[in-house]
Write a protein that holds these residues in place. Structure first.
Motif, PDB file in Angstrom:
ATOM      1  N   LEU A  54      -3.907  14.437   4.930  1.00  0.00           N
ATOM      2  CA  LEU A  54      -3.492  15.164   3.732  1.00  0.00           C
ATOM      3  C   LEU A  54      -2.073  14.788   3.327  1.00  0.00           C
ATOM      4  O   LEU A  54      -1.768  14.630   2.134  1.00  0.00           O
ATOM      5  CB  LEU A  54      -3.587  16.681   3.990  1.00  0.00           C
ATOM      6  N   TRP A  55      -1.193  14.639   4.299  1.00  0.00           N
ATOM      7  CA  TRP A  55       0.186  14.245   3.991  1.00  0.00           C
ATOM      8  C   TRP A  55       0.211  12.849   3.378  1.00  0.00           C
ATOM      9  O   TRP A  55       0.919  12.598   2.388  1.00  0.00           O
ATOM     10  CB  TRP A  55       1.041  14.287   5.259  1.00  0.00           C
ATOM     11  N   CYS A  56      -0.584  11.932   3.959  1.00  0.00           N
ATOM     12  CA  CYS A  56      -0.609  10.558   3.440  1.00  0.00           C
ATOM     13  C   CYS A  56      -1.088  10.509   1.992  1.00  0.00           C
ATOM     14  O   CYS A  56      -0.569   9.732   1.175  1.00  0.00           O
ATOM     15  CB  CYS A  56      -1.519   9.688   4.317  1.00  0.00           C
ATOM     16  N   ALA A  57      -2.079  11.327   1.688  1.00  0.00           N
ATOM     17  CA  ALA A  57      -2.609  11.346   0.319  1.00  0.00           C
ATOM     18  C   ALA A  57      -1.535  11.718  -0.687  1.00  0.00           C
ATOM     19  O   ALA A  57      -1.505  11.202  -1.823  1.00  0.00           O
ATOM     20  CB  ALA A  57      -3.777  12.322   0.237  1.00  0.00           C
ATOM     21  N   ALA A  58      -0.628  12.601  -0.296  1.00  0.00           N
ATOM     22  CA  ALA A  58       0.474  12.996  -1.187  1.00  0.00           C
ATOM     23  C   ALA A  58       1.604  11.971  -1.152  1.00  0.00           C
ATOM     24  O   ALA A  58       2.202  11.651  -2.200  1.00  0.00           O
ATOM     25  CB  ALA A  58       0.990  14.375  -0.782  1.00  0.00           C
ATOM     26  N   ALA A  59       1.878  11.418   0.049  1.00  0.00           N
ATOM     27  CA  ALA A  59       3.019  10.510   0.192  1.00  0.00           C
ATOM     28  C   ALA A  59       2.782   9.177  -0.508  1.00  0.00           C
ATOM     29  O   ALA A  59       3.717   8.584  -1.055  1.00  0.00           O
ATOM     30  CB  ALA A  59       3.315  10.281   1.681  1.00  0.00           C
ATOM     31  N   VAL A  60       1.545   8.693  -0.508  1.00  0.00           N
ATOM     32  CA  VAL A  60       1.289   7.383  -1.113  1.00  0.00           C
ATOM     33  C   VAL A  60       1.526   7.413  -2.624  1.00  0.00           C
ATOM     34  O   VAL A  60       1.922   6.400  -3.229  1.00  0.00           O
ATOM     35  CB  VAL A  60      -0.144   6.910  -0.780  1.00  0.00           C
ATOM     36  N   VAL A  61       1.314   8.554  -3.242  1.00  0.00           N
ATOM     37  CA  VAL A  61       1.535   8.683  -4.686  1.00  0.00           C
ATOM     38  C   VAL A  61       3.007   8.481  -5.026  1.00  0.00           C
ATOM     39  O   VAL A  61       3.354   7.927  -6.086  1.00  0.00           O
ATOM     40  CB  VAL A  61       1.044  10.063  -5.182  1.00  0.00           C
TER      41      VAL A  61
END
Length: 263
Positions: A54-61
């Motif tokens: 979940l963190w990666c999904a937000a961080a990649v943006v």
């Protein structure tokens, strides 16, 4: 009676932490995103993997478009690391991964607890490890019972040395040899010598190792008696007390409580 046992691995841990901190603190940035992951392994690994996703999904943006391939490569490597099974003695992990032209992959297991945190940047997030190093500077835990004191040196949340001090044998000689008054007088002297021996061992260990913090644990009567016997310089180093007696010969739970009290 005094017995010693060493656990060299915990002493190596603090040296490795220092070495890794030096490497990370001097790591040059190259523009590729560097993932810094600190994990408390108390929750199930599946829950931690889900939280990381979940963190990666937000961080990649928030990652520049030209660096997203590098981010995703680092993300995949962390995901692979999180598929490993770790022994119960490992309570936390610090993971630093960077893909691209100057790759980095560093996994640091600890018996101490870290707070779960995720971050990405051009440089590694090492502040939690600096805190860990400061917090887990070696300290002493004393677990006292009626008949013995177990004196532990703690390094990075693990036992690095253990000393056992036991009371001199007590023999009831009430009768022809001693009156009851003589026996109680002898017992008081025995108690005094036993406390003095413990204080000597604690003082010697703390002085030899350069230790600054002391935790006293056990039944309140035993803890209070030992604390009252400490000279002022040692008494001033008492960071906390744990009023809990061990269950038979099992000292693990009390030792865990004492370590938590100091961290």
């Amino acid at each position: 009676m005094i017995a010693n046992s060493d656990t060299p691995s915990s002493l190596q841990d603090i040296n490795l932490l220092h070495q890794h901190l030096t490497v990370l603190a001097t790591l040059p940035e190259n523009g590729d995103p560097l993932l810094s992951i600190h994990l408390n392994l108390s929750p199930p690994l599946d829950a931690l993997r889900s939280k990381f996703s979940l963190w990666c999904a937000a961080a990649v943006v928030a990652t520049p478009a030209q660096k997203r391939d590098s981010f995703n490569a680092a993300r995949a490597e962390v995901a692979a690391i999180l598929k490993r099974e770790w022994p119960e003695s490992v309570r936390s992990l610090a993971i630093f991964v960077r893909a691209g032209e100057s790759p980095l992959s560093l996994v640091m297991p600890f018996s101490a607890h870290l707070e779960t945190q995720f971050s990405v940047g051009s440089l590694p997030a090492i502040f939690p490890l600096v805190q860990l190093k400061d917090r887990f500077h070696r300290f002493v835990v004393v677990i006292r019972t009626e008949e013995s004191s177990r004196i532990f040196e703690i390094t990075l949340g693990a036992v690095s040395e253990q000393i056992l001090a036991t009371r001199p044998e007590m023999r009831e000689r009430i009768g022809r040899e001693w009156t009851r008054e003589h026996f109680h007088q002898w017992k008081r002297e025995n108690d005094r010598r036993f406390l003095k021996d413990q204080v000597t061992i604690i003082g010697s260990l703390m002085s030899k190792r350069g230790l600054n913090h002391l935790i006293l644990a056990g039944h309140p009567r035993h803890v209070n008696a030992l604390r009252a016997a400490l000279p002022k310089d040692l008494e001033s180093r008492v960071a906390d007390t744990v009023m809990r007696a061990p269950n038979g010969n099992d000292y693990f739970d009390v030792l865990e409580d004492a370590i938590r009290a100091c961290t």
